[in-house]
Design a protein around this motif. Structure first.
Motif, PDB file in Angstrom:
ATOM      1  N   ASN A 138      34.574  45.435  46.293  1.00 26.51           N
ATOM      2  CA  ASN A 138      35.450  44.633  47.153  1.00 26.51           C
ATOM      3  C   ASN A 138      36.407  43.737  46.375  1.00 26.51           C
ATOM      4  O   ASN A 138      36.717  42.630  46.813  1.00 26.51           O
ATOM      5  N   LEU A 139      36.868  44.179  45.205  1.00 23.99           N
ATOM      6  CA  LEU A 139      37.886  43.408  44.500  1.00 23.99           C
ATOM      7  C   LEU A 139      39.201  43.511  45.274  1.00 23.99           C
ATOM      8  O   LEU A 139      39.599  44.598  45.701  1.00 23.99           O
ATOM      9  N   SER A 140      39.843  42.368  45.451  1.00 20.65           N
ATOM     10  CA  SER A 140      41.095  42.361  46.206  1.00 20.65           C
ATOM     11  C   SER A 140      42.212  42.994  45.374  1.00 20.65           C
ATOM     12  O   SER A 140      42.123  43.098  44.148  1.00 20.65           O
ATOM     13  N   GLU A 141      43.258  43.392  46.086  1.00 21.42           N
ATOM     14  CA  GLU A 141      44.400  43.962  45.377  1.00 21.42           C
ATOM     15  C   GLU A 141      45.029  42.904  44.486  1.00 21.42           C
ATOM     16  O   GLU A 141      45.059  41.724  44.816  1.00 21.42           O
ATOM     17  N   GLY A 142      45.499  43.340  43.319  1.00 22.60           N
ATOM     18  CA  GLY A 142      46.145  42.412  42.404  1.00 22.60           C
ATOM     19  C   GLY A 142      45.447  42.398  41.051  1.00 22.60           C
ATOM     20  O   GLY A 142      44.635  43.265  40.747  1.00 22.60           O
TER      21      GLY A 142
END
Ligand SMILES: [Cu+2]
Length: 178
Positions: A155-159
């Motif tokens: 679940n790492l966010s975009e970016g």
């Protein structure tokens, strides 16, 4: 002289396109390997858990020289520790939704800690002038991953995400989630 700008630009594009598949060696889905080369025959590694590699070659004294810990060595205002202590690779392009698997393939403990910006860890002699990060301050905020250990970030966010070792702050990986 012929104009090489366009061909060079194309070459850069080709290299960039190939980089994700060539720079990242994937074994069992792992993305980043934390590595070191501690010499298990050197008893000087013993005080903080020893060296659990079968065949590393770097003595604790050699490690100290690279880490500017030797008494009387000139202070160098940059954090370049022993090059065998490293995260491999240092840059990962991760498709959104895929988890980031990290393994400790070294013989020493390391952390893989997300930080807002790279900085110092919690071993003052290894910080080489970097300001210690609060994210690195304790074993609770930055748990040590023992040799052979794994950690999985989902679940790492975009970016862009920055990870570093809080013991050896030159061990760094930038993860670009796209
Ligand atoms: Cu480390």
């Amino acid at each position: 002289m012929p104009n090489l700008r366009a061909p060079l630009f194309l070459l850069v594009l080709v290299i960039a396109a190939l980089t994700p598949s060539t720079a990242i060696a994937v074994k069992d889905g792992e993305k980043v390997r934390m590595e070191d080369q501690c010499d298990p025959s050197d008893p000087a590694w013993g005080a903080t858990g020893g060296c659990q590699l079968p065949d590393g070659t770097v003595s604790e004294a050699e490690f100290r020289v690279f880490s500017f810990m030797t008494t009387g060595s000139p202070f160098v205002a940059s954090v370049i520790g022993h090059p065998a202590w490293r995260n491999n690779p240092g840059f990962v392009v991760l498709p959104f939704g895929e988890s980031l698997k990290v393994t400790n393939e070294g013989g020493r403990g390391h952390t893989f800690t997300e930080v807002p910006d790279f900085g110092g860890g919690r071993v003052p002699p290894l910080n080489a002038g970097l300001t210690p990060l609060t994210q690195c301050a304790t074993a609770a905020s930055a748990p040590v991953i023992l040799p052979g250990g794994r950690v999985d970030f989902s679940n790492l966010s975009e970016g862009v995400h920055k990870f570093q070792c809080c013991l050896h702050p030159w061990m760094r990986t930038v993860v670009s989630v796209e």
